[in-house]
Design an enzyme around this catalytic site. Structure first.
Site, PDB file in Angstrom:
ATOM      1  N   ASP A 115      54.244  40.833  85.521  1.00 26.60           N
ATOM      2  CA  ASP A 115      54.198  42.302  85.606  1.00 26.60           C
ATOM      3  C   ASP A 115      54.019  42.765  87.047  1.00 26.60           C
ATOM      4  OD1 ASP A 115      51.643  41.039  85.379  1.00 26.60           O
ATOM      5  OD2 ASP A 115      50.729  43.031  85.310  1.00 26.60           O
ATOM      6  N   GLU A 116      54.467  43.970  87.304  1.00 23.89           N
ATOM      7  CA  GLU A 116      54.171  44.727  88.529  1.00 23.89           C
ATOM      8  C   GLU A 116      54.320  43.915  89.819  1.00 23.89           C
ATOM      9  OE1 GLU A 116      50.857  47.829  86.817  1.00 23.89           O
ATOM     10  OE2 GLU A 116      50.160  45.830  87.304  1.00 23.89           O
TER      11      GLU A 116
HETATM   12  C1  TNX Z   1      48.588  47.606  84.424  1.00 24.95           C
HETATM   13  S1  TNX Z   1      49.368  46.279  81.965  1.00 24.95           S
HETATM   14  C2  TNX Z   1      48.489  46.235  84.567  1.00 24.95           C
HETATM   15  C3  TNX Z   1      47.176  45.644  84.896  1.00 24.95           C
HETATM   16  C4  TNX Z   1      46.116  46.694  85.057  1.00 24.95           C
HETATM   17  C5  TNX Z   1      46.274  47.734  83.991  1.00 24.95           C
HETATM   18  C6  TNX Z   1      45.203  48.749  83.951  1.00 24.95           C
HETATM   19  C7  TNX Z   1      49.888  45.253  82.958  1.00 24.95           C
HETATM   20  C8  TNX Z   1      50.813  44.254  82.469  1.00 24.95           C
HETATM   21  N1  TNX Z   1      49.481  45.359  84.223  1.00 24.95           N
HETATM   22  O1  TNX Z   1      47.287  44.868  86.054  1.00 24.95           O
HETATM   23  O2  TNX Z   1      44.880  46.094  84.953  1.00 24.95           O
HETATM   24  O3  TNX Z   1      47.516  48.379  84.195  1.00 24.95           O
HETATM   25  O4  TNX Z   1      45.263  49.512  82.781  1.00 24.95           O
END
Ligand code: TNX
Length: 517
Positions: free
Chosen positions: A327-328
């Site tokens: 993710d991200e």
């Molecule tokens: C998004 S959800 C993220 C996390 C954060 C979260 C906080 C996801 C796959 N990645 O790294 O902790 O938001 O709500």
């Protein structure tokens, strides 16, 4: 057999058994079918737990688990008997039945008469789920760990029950704040009561690396020593991780380990300069920003690292899945991201595991048996489906345990939504996105990201009572669920959670029943 004290106590509490109505139960998740027969079954000083003779040792273990739950509060001293003696009045019988395909691996049948309470299932896992129903049919005080006065009575009838989805889980982020093995085991105990079967552990992130890797020791020596806010962090030794896996397995819960890559890796990058583009290690990070770190996706050192990490963790993990995060990864170039995920999939497969990843991994070329965890973008999940993957449902707007309940919530975030207890309950995973249908959903998972909570007590306030609703969404057919009816059952669980000392959020939407003593 029961002790003298227990016999006396049972005498005091009286044996008059009023007829009771099984249809008035407060079981969560709601069972598929309940047929009352209008009488009562009573646990007494003579009650014991019988296990079919010649059955698997697991059944004896399950019997011991049940005795361990019932004896401290009732003082009845129930014993587990597996030597072929026949059960009598007031006994509980755990037995594997002939093949009953409808029940599947986790379904069970409870047959309760005035004389005998029988839990039967095709598999031991089903018996284990069934005894959670037995717990919930008894008064809330059954959950106490010291003797309580009570009439331990259960209404008679039949319950036939099995889950809608095979994956009913939660995710615990132990990277942003570390939670030790005792906290995790407490969580596993609670999950068992609600028939959950997966604990996904988010073991690494920018703020900390939480599992010992023997071939890369600095990951924990350095990368495990802090957390969000600058606290002391921590990590699991491999022995501790194995203890958690075993404790989970005894509750028929599978651990899914996650190592988040190629982003969310600052703790690893800080521990080993050679994993960085440019070869320079950053400082440890204790803030809560996301999306700023990446492994060097074009370096063979990175793949040696991933191979070692996956190999060591896979060897300690009996479950079928390894979660690769994904993710991200905002500072990984798109081509590099796809190249990385493709290579990591091969590595995970070479260690005998199937892949789960956050929905972004659908940009890569997915292997058969991959599961895409839908959290943010439906189009990613659909892209995964089009490659033959299945979808695990964790839509942040509905299923994130770290979202605040409302603007007054002291803990939690609100980037996806405010999620009151009714919002958490009132959705159907198979109705959110037209392409994502019941058949291609593996199940539901509720993640708890822990940027804002540093103790398990604080975590409980976000987890409960929403978790009970997620458990029901995963288990009970959608057409049998309604908030107006559910909130009444949940109210009764307030008492149970109180006896279990769970620090839950007392939502104003529920008329909580409290323990009166
Ligand atoms: C998004 S959800 C993220 C996390 C954060 C979260 C906080 C996801 C796959 N990645 O790294 O902790 O938001 O709500």
């Amino acid at each position: 057999m029961a002790t003298v004290a227990a016999v006396l106590l049972a005498g005091l509490t009286g044996c008059a058994t009023e007829p009771t109505d099984l249809s008035k139960n407060s079981i969560i998740p709601r069972p598929v079918s309940v047929t009352p027969s209008g009488e009562s079954f009573l646990l007494t000083a003579r009650s014991d737990i019988f296990v079919m003779p010649g059955g698997p040792e697991e059944l004896v273990n399950i019997g011991n688990f049940l005795a361990g739950k019932l004896n401290p509060s009732t003082g009845l001293g129930m014993e587990v008997i597996s030597d072929g003696r026949k059960p009598g009045k007031g006994d509980i019988l755990l037995t594997l039945a002939q093949d009953d395909p409808e029940l599947g691996d986790e379904g069970y049948e409870l047959t309760i008469t005035g004389k005998l309470l029988t839990v039967s299932a095709s598999q031991p896992a089903g018996i284990f789920r069934g005894i959670q129903t037995v717990r919930q049919l008894l008064p809330a005080e059954i959950e106490a760990d010291t003797i309580r006065e009570g009439t331990w009575v259960i209404p008679t009838g039949t319950i036939r029950d099995y889950p809608l989805y095979g994956h009913r889980g939660v995710m615990l982020d132990v990277a942003r704040h570390f939670f030790g093995p005792e906290d995790v085991m407490r969580y596993l105990d609670q999950l068992a009561l609600y028939k959950m079967n997966v604990l996904h552990m988010h073991l690494s992130d920018d703020q900390g690396w939480r599992i010992e890797i023997k071939s890369w020791p600095n990951l924990t020596v350095h990368g495990g020593k802090t957390e969000v806010g600058g606290g002391e962090g921590g990590f699991y030794t491999q022995e501790e991780y194995s203890e958690i896996v075993k404790y989970a397995a005894e509750r028929y819960i599978t651990i899914i380990p996650e190592i988040d890559m190629p982003g969310h890796t600052n703790a690893a990058l800080s521990s080993y300069p050679e994993l960085n583009i440019g070869g320079k290690a950053p400082e440890l990070y204790t803030g809560i920003k996301v999306g700023f770190s990446t492994l060097d996706t074009r370096s063979e050192t990175t793949y040696r690292f991933v191979d070692d990490v996956v190999r060591e963790i896979a060897a300690l993990t009996p479950g079928k899945y390894f979660h690769i995060g994904g993710d991200e990864s905002h500072v990984t170039k798109p081509d590099d991201y796809v190249y990385f995920i493709n290579r990591v999939q091969d590595i995970v497969e070479s260690h005998g595991k199937s892949i789960i990843g956050w929905d972004e991994i659908a940009h890569a070329t997915l292997k058969p048996n991959t599961v895409v965890q839908y959290w943010a973008r439906a189009e990613n999940a659909v892209m995964g489906l089009n490659q033959g993957a299945k979808v695990l449902m964790s839509p942040a707007k509905y299923a994130y345990l770290d979202m605040k309940y409302d603007t007054a919530s002291v803990f939690g975030l609100n980037w996806a939504a405010y999620i009151e207890v009714d919002d958490a309950y009132n959705w159907d995973p198979a109705m959110l996105v037209p392409e994502i249908t019941r058949e291609n959903i593996t199940g539901i998972e509720a993640p708890l990201w822990t940027e804002t909570v540093s103790t398990f007590r604080e975590a409980e306030w976000l987890i409960y009572p929403r978790l009970a609703g997620y458990a029901e969404i995963g288990w009970t057919p959608a057409e049998m669920r309604s908030w107006d009816e559910y909130r009444l059952r949940l109210a009764e669980h307030g008492k149970r959670m109180e006896v279990m000392d769970i620090g839950f959020y007392r939502s104003p939407l529920v008329d909580w029943e409290e323990v009166t003593e």
